[in-house]
Design a protein around this motif. Sequence first.
Motif, PDB file in Angstrom:
ATOM      1  N   ILE A 142      53.325-103.140   5.038  1.00 60.20           N
ATOM      2  CA  ILE A 142      52.637-103.028   6.322  1.00 60.20           C
ATOM      3  C   ILE A 142      52.246-101.587   6.617  1.00 60.20           C
ATOM      4  O   ILE A 142      51.118-101.305   7.045  1.00 60.20           O
ATOM      5  CB  ILE A 142      53.504-103.615   7.447  1.00 60.20           C
ATOM      6  N   PHE A 143      53.148-100.650   6.383  1.00 56.06           N
ATOM      7  CA  PHE A 143      52.832 -99.253   6.675  1.00 56.06           C
ATOM      8  C   PHE A 143      51.717 -98.715   5.782  1.00 56.06           C
ATOM      9  O   PHE A 143      50.915 -97.888   6.208  1.00 56.06           O
ATOM     10  CB  PHE A 143      54.080 -98.383   6.546  1.00 56.06           C
ATOM     11  N   SER A 144      51.651 -99.192   4.521  1.00 55.11           N
ATOM     12  CA  SER A 144      50.634 -98.658   3.616  1.00 55.11           C
ATOM     13  C   SER A 144      49.258 -99.283   3.824  1.00 55.11           C
ATOM     14  O   SER A 144      48.248 -98.701   3.417  1.00 55.11           O
ATOM     15  CB  SER A 144      51.071 -98.848   2.159  1.00 55.11           C
ATOM     16  N   SER A 145      49.174-100.447   4.481  1.00 58.79           N
ATOM     17  CA  SER A 145      47.880-101.129   4.632  1.00 58.79           C
ATOM     18  C   SER A 145      47.475-101.377   6.084  1.00 58.79           C
ATOM     19  O   SER A 145      46.388-101.906   6.343  1.00 58.79           O
ATOM     20  CB  SER A 145      47.913-102.473   3.889  1.00 58.79           C
ATOM     21  N   PHE A 146      48.321-100.977   7.032  1.00 60.09           N
ATOM     22  CA  PHE A 146      48.073-101.250   8.441  1.00 60.09           C
ATOM     23  C   PHE A 146      46.747-100.656   8.911  1.00 60.09           C
ATOM     24  O   PHE A 146      45.989-101.279   9.659  1.00 60.09           O
ATOM     25  CB  PHE A 146      49.226-100.690   9.282  1.00 60.09           C
ATOM     26  N   GLY A 147      46.449 -99.450   8.470  1.00 62.11           N
ATOM     27  CA  GLY A 147      45.229 -98.772   8.888  1.00 62.11           C
ATOM     28  C   GLY A 147      43.983 -99.547   8.510  1.00 62.11           C
ATOM     29  O   GLY A 147      43.015 -99.609   9.281  1.00 62.11           O
ATOM     30  N   ASP A 171      41.050 -96.074  19.254  1.00 63.85           N
ATOM     31  CA  ASP A 171      40.028 -95.409  18.447  1.00 63.85           C
ATOM     32  C   ASP A 171      40.607 -94.222  17.687  1.00 63.85           C
ATOM     33  O   ASP A 171      40.268 -93.991  16.524  1.00 63.85           O
ATOM     34  CB  ASP A 171      38.865 -94.955  19.324  1.00 63.85           C
ATOM     35  N   ARG A 172      41.490 -93.472  18.347  1.00 60.97           N
ATOM     36  CA  ARG A 172      42.076 -92.305  17.679  1.00 60.97           C
ATOM     37  C   ARG A 172      42.991 -92.739  16.540  1.00 60.97           C
ATOM     38  O   ARG A 172      42.983 -92.158  15.458  1.00 60.97           O
ATOM     39  CB  ARG A 172      42.859 -91.454  18.679  1.00 60.97           C
ATOM     40  N   VAL A 173      43.774 -93.788  16.770  1.00 59.54           N
ATOM     41  CA  VAL A 173      44.689 -94.271  15.726  1.00 59.54           C
ATOM     42  C   VAL A 173      43.894 -94.847  14.555  1.00 59.54           C
ATOM     43  O   VAL A 173      44.150 -94.534  13.395  1.00 59.54           O
ATOM     44  CB  VAL A 173      45.646 -95.338  16.301  1.00 59.54           C
ATOM     45  N   ALA A 174      42.905 -95.692  14.854  1.00 56.33           N
ATOM     46  CA  ALA A 174      42.119 -96.326  13.792  1.00 56.33           C
ATOM     47  C   ALA A 174      41.348 -95.311  12.970  1.00 56.33           C
ATOM     48  O   ALA A 174      41.102 -95.515  11.775  1.00 56.33           O
ATOM     49  CB  ALA A 174      41.151 -97.339  14.395  1.00 56.33           C
ATOM     50  N   GLY A 175      40.959 -94.197  13.577  1.00 59.17           N
ATOM     51  CA  GLY A 175      40.191 -93.181  12.871  1.00 59.17           C
ATOM     52  C   GLY A 175      41.018 -92.122  12.189  1.00 59.17           C
ATOM     53  O   GLY A 175      40.463 -91.244  11.507  1.00 59.17           O
ATOM     54  N   SER A 176      42.348 -92.191  12.356  1.00 52.64           N
ATOM     55  CA  SER A 176      43.202 -91.169  11.738  1.00 52.64           C
ATOM     56  C   SER A 176      43.386 -91.447  10.255  1.00 52.64           C
ATOM     57  O   SER A 176      43.131 -92.547   9.769  1.00 52.64           O
ATOM     58  CB  SER A 176      44.568 -91.129  12.433  1.00 52.64           C
ATOM     59  N   SER A 177      43.847 -90.443   9.518  1.00 56.98           N
ATOM     60  CA  SER A 177      44.048 -90.600   8.072  1.00 56.98           C
ATOM     61  C   SER A 177      45.232 -91.499   7.750  1.00 56.98           C
ATOM     62  O   SER A 177      45.280 -92.113   6.684  1.00 56.98           O
ATOM     63  CB  SER A 177      44.250 -89.221   7.417  1.00 56.98           C
ATOM     64  N   ALA A 178      46.205 -91.582   8.656  1.00 58.23           N
ATOM     65  CA  ALA A 178      47.386 -92.431   8.454  1.00 58.23           C
ATOM     66  C   ALA A 178      47.734 -93.093   9.789  1.00 58.23           C
ATOM     67  O   ALA A 178      48.596 -92.589  10.527  1.00 58.23           O
ATOM     68  CB  ALA A 178      48.561 -91.620   7.926  1.00 58.23           C
ATOM     69  N   PRO A 179      47.076 -94.193  10.136  1.00 57.96           N
ATOM     70  CA  PRO A 179      47.272 -94.831  11.451  1.00 57.96           C
ATOM     71  C   PRO A 179      48.727 -95.122  11.826  1.00 57.96           C
ATOM     72  O   PRO A 179      49.121 -94.847  12.969  1.00 57.96           O
ATOM     73  CB  PRO A 179      46.448 -96.117  11.340  1.00 57.96           C
ATOM     74  N   PRO A 180      49.568 -95.665  10.918  1.00 56.29           N
ATOM     75  CA  PRO A 180      50.958 -95.921  11.326  1.00 56.29           C
ATOM     76  C   PRO A 180      51.692 -94.633  11.710  1.00 56.29           C
ATOM     77  O   PRO A 180      52.492 -94.630  12.656  1.00 56.29           O
ATOM     78  CB  PRO A 180      51.591 -96.562  10.087  1.00 56.29           C
ATOM     79  N   VAL A 181      51.422 -93.540  10.990  1.00 60.86           N
ATOM     80  CA  VAL A 181      52.055 -92.258  11.322  1.00 60.86           C
ATOM     81  C   VAL A 181      51.579 -91.785  12.689  1.00 60.86           C
ATOM     82  O   VAL A 181      52.369 -91.260  13.497  1.00 60.86           O
ATOM     83  CB  VAL A 181      51.740 -91.206  10.239  1.00 60.86           C
ATOM     84  N   GLN A 182      50.300 -91.974  12.981  1.00 63.38           N
ATOM     85  CA  GLN A 182      49.761 -91.583  14.280  1.00 63.38           C
ATOM     86  C   GLN A 182      50.407 -92.380  15.403  1.00 63.38           C
ATOM     87  O   GLN A 182      50.698 -91.839  16.482  1.00 63.38           O
ATOM     88  CB  GLN A 182      48.248 -91.792  14.301  1.00 63.38           C
ATOM     89  N   ILE A 183      50.649 -93.674  15.178  1.00 61.18           N
ATOM     90  CA  ILE A 183      51.341 -94.494  16.180  1.00 61.18           C
ATOM     91  C   ILE A 183      52.730 -93.935  16.455  1.00 61.18           C
ATOM     92  O   ILE A 183      53.167 -93.837  17.610  1.00 61.18           O
ATOM     93  CB  ILE A 183      51.433 -95.963  15.704  1.00 61.18           C
ATOM     94  N   LEU A 184      53.442 -93.572  15.398  1.00 61.61           N
ATOM     95  CA  LEU A 184      54.791 -93.011  15.554  1.00 61.61           C
ATOM     96  C   LEU A 184      54.750 -91.701  16.318  1.00 61.61           C
ATOM     97  O   LEU A 184      55.574 -91.453  17.211  1.00 61.61           O
ATOM     98  CB  LEU A 184      55.431 -92.809  14.177  1.00 61.61           C
ATOM     99  N   LEU A 185      53.805 -90.830  15.985  1.00 63.82           N
ATOM    100  CA  LEU A 185      53.706 -89.532  16.654  1.00 63.82           C
ATOM    101  C   LEU A 185      53.354 -89.699  18.137  1.00 63.82           C
ATOM    102  O   LEU A 185      53.948 -89.040  19.002  1.00 63.82           O
ATOM    103  CB  LEU A 185      52.654 -88.665  15.963  1.00 63.82           C
ATOM    104  N   ASP A 186      52.406 -90.590  18.416  1.00 64.26           N
ATOM    105  CA  ASP A 186      51.977 -90.783  19.812  1.00 64.26           C
ATOM    106  C   ASP A 186      53.081 -91.384  20.669  1.00 64.26           C
ATOM    107  O   ASP A 186      53.251 -91.000  21.838  1.00 64.26           O
ATOM    108  CB  ASP A 186      50.751 -91.709  19.864  1.00 64.26           C
TER     109      ASP A 186
END
Length: 513
Positions: A59-64, A300-315
């Motif tokens: 899930i983490f590798s393909s979520f984005g 939009d910011r999460v979907a456009g990031s290089s690693a969306p799951p990591v961005q979710i964790l950071l946010d």
Amino acid sequence: MSERISAPRTRARGGADAAALDDDATLHAMGYPRKLTRRFQAFDNFAISFTIINIVSGIFSSFGYGMNAGGPRILVFGWIGVSVMVLFIGAAMAEVASAYPTSGALYFSAGKLARRHKGAWSWYTGWLNFVGQVGGTAATGYAAATFIQAFVALQWPSYEPTAHQTVLITALIIVLQGLANTYTVRVVALLNRISVWWLLIGLVVIVGTLTVMPDHHQPTSFVTHFANNTGFTNGIYGGMLGLLVTSWTFTGFDGSFHMSEETVRATVNAPKGITRAIGWSAVTGLVLMLALVLSVQDYDRVAGSSAPPVQILLDGLGPATAKLILLIVIGAMLFCGLANLTSNTRQIFAFSRDGAMPGSRWWHSVSPRTRTPVKAVWLAVGCSLALVLPGWWSHTAFTAIVSVNVVGLFLAYAVPIFLRLRLGDEFRPGPWHLGRWSRPVGVLAVTWILLSSVLFMLPQASPITVDTFNYAPIALAAVLVIATVWWFATARRRFQGPVSYGRPDEVAAMDLI
């Protein structure tokens, strides 16, 4: 009257009798001596498939990708629908595994279930399985290397990941996993037990923190949100591409089948391992998927990031907690690669035992000290490293090679299920079977495999360029062309499918004590 195809064991009224569950007698009846040590209990067999499926890693590798190909609606409801279809595939495979519990697994059963051209069916199934598993080991190692560098970049912001560093870290990971597989089966079984608890406890930690810590959560209605950022104007097509997230995650559950010769009461525990691993992964994966989807702060910011799951964790959690979660994810990926390499090794061992690989006598030898196929371990390591190497120059080239992982594996899954369907009532199931549900489950399984394989080979982003082109059809075609040329050049004269080393009493005398 047609010959009745039977599994090499007796069946007792009301269940399996002692003969059906005598592992060595079953193996001898299939023409093989015991070369490996049976130290996998039911939980260990389940653990290897559960670890290879690895919902945290998948899930983490393909979520984005899923966020841009259908969004929450496909991520959540696609997960439910595809999980059910995969459970049909696993149940159909489990029935075959109960009848033919050998390390050869898919290719062995294909050769036994085919009415004609047994060698050809077995040959193509074995090579699809081999390439798919090697690709899986390489892809999982590459994903782990990517997340390791994401963690390092969070810890030391001056660090800048490069393709060369990713390849080197991937190579180190695969070599270390090879060393772990070189030692006894007991070590591998222990690591797989640990991996199950790592995944389950890690899941509780990830879901718990995502539930409690973020200041804001999306409403439950957000799971119906649809997003199509694939570049294709057809929303249905974009959403169908999002189903690949779940399909990518649910690979490798044939690991329980491949470990049959090292599992006690394999005619029952191997099929149970397959179905339980899929069932538990489906439920726990849905929980994790919901936790991630509902924790999105800025879509939009999460979907456009290089690693969306990591961005979710950071946010939602902040840098410190995000780094802790990343360590859990990295650990899950490392366990996943280890289990995948173990399964890959057993397939090589069995395929070589039947003379289907160059240098077969070398690769199916077993170390008298560790009772493991050490040479097969390092062949698997070497082949995985060869697939990783193109990533040194081009990430696109690497993606093209490992993309055949899913297609190769699922097509290999389809062959014995299809052949079992063709036999109808001529097939004699083992102690674990589907009864009257066998045919409808098998038909649904093969149908879904064919449909999902087509999805994996269609364009997945628009506009189509050198970087966005889906190279899976080319990679799969290359594998099939090589296998076909090799088959007609030499293999068809020397490989007739699974071999028998003699009568049960003769092969029993060959057992390694």
